[in-house]
Design an enzyme around this catalytic site. Sequence first.
Site, PDB file in Angstrom:
ATOM      1  N   ASN A 108       0.795  -1.603   0.274  1.00  0.00           N
ATOM      2  CA  ASN A 108      -0.507   0.187   0.217  1.00  0.00           C
ATOM      3  C   ASN A 108       1.259   1.029   0.147  1.00  0.00           C
ATOM      4  O   ASN A 108       2.196   1.138   0.422  1.00  0.00           O
ATOM      5  CB  ASN A 108      -1.011  -0.339   1.654  1.00  0.00           C
ATOM      6  CG  ASN A 108      -2.045   0.973   1.120  1.00  0.00           C
ATOM      7  OD1 ASN A 108      -2.223   1.684   0.312  1.00  0.00           O
ATOM      8  ND2 ASN A 108      -2.014   1.832   3.308  1.00  0.00           N
ATOM      9  N   SER A 137       4.252   6.373   2.385  1.00  0.00           N
ATOM     10  CA  SER A 137       5.388   5.766   2.253  1.00  0.00           C
ATOM     11  C   SER A 137       4.583   4.367   1.863  1.00  0.00           C
ATOM     12  O   SER A 137       3.645   4.709   2.067  1.00  0.00           O
ATOM     13  CB  SER A 137       5.072   5.163   4.492  1.00  0.00           C
ATOM     14  OG  SER A 137       5.409   6.299   5.122  1.00  0.00           O
ATOM     15  N   ASP A 146      -2.491   0.427   8.609  1.00  0.00           N
ATOM     16  CA  ASP A 146      -1.156   1.290   8.133  1.00  0.00           C
ATOM     17  C   ASP A 146      -0.026   0.874   9.080  1.00  0.00           C
ATOM     18  O   ASP A 146       1.139   1.790   9.347  1.00  0.00           O
ATOM     19  CB  ASP A 146      -1.257   2.797   8.239  1.00  0.00           C
ATOM     20  CG  ASP A 146      -2.069   3.210   7.219  1.00  0.00           C
ATOM     21  OD1 ASP A 146      -2.600   2.442   5.877  1.00  0.00           O
ATOM     22  OD2 ASP A 146      -3.073   3.581   7.733  1.00  0.00           O
TER      23      ASP A 146
END
Length: 221
Positions: A108, A137, A146
């Site tokens: 991701n 990121s 995340d």
Amino acid sequence: MTDNNRVVVLLSGSGTTLQAILDQQSQYSYEVVGVLSNRPDAFGLERAGKAGVESLSLDHKLYPSRELFDLELMKHIDAYKPDLVVLAGYMRILSSAFVEHYQGKLINIHPSLLPKHKGLNTYQSALDAGDSEHGTSVHFVTEELDSGSVVMQAALEITPSDTAQTLEQRVKVMEHHLYPKAIDWIVSGRIALQDDVISLDKKPLGPQGYRIPETSIVTEK
Ligand code: GRF
């Protein structure tokens, strides 16, 4: 060209990230073999079509549960035999079964310098926190939001005139350079993940992965 270069992209919206991935494909070693959306009206599907890439939408609202939707999605993803599954603005929480199934090959891009500012509205959060820098990121996906191992980051300096909107625009420019490069480095084997540690060319990287300086982002390949 590597043999393990098949990439499937999942998205929910406009797909500017997908566009960057497609536009830079010829410079890199990956091949986007399929694009899937959980929203039939996602503009990203049109972008895929224009690039001659197969695409499919599965409307999550037609499924009785997240688990059943994800199972169906997995079937379609697996039909493409992907080496890497790339989330590009895919706005759905993933079921545990999904994350487990693609462990180590699901990435991701999140618009913050993780571990800072997980979740939504990261631009405003960075401004509210008085941060001097913000960024983006690329990370492997784990069950916790995340929180997977960070592959690569790019940062920019926040200026006094920045708003959430200007920050978003500036970060997106960086993302459009960062993500194709990260995908390339993963499918070509330069980046590897073992026991939650990322290495680049067999050298372990720190918890923030490979950091690309803002000044080199446009030219560095
Ligand atoms: C990107 O900014 C990325 O950081 C986040 O979702 C956004 C997707 O934008 N995960 P788009 O739909 O590709 O334009």
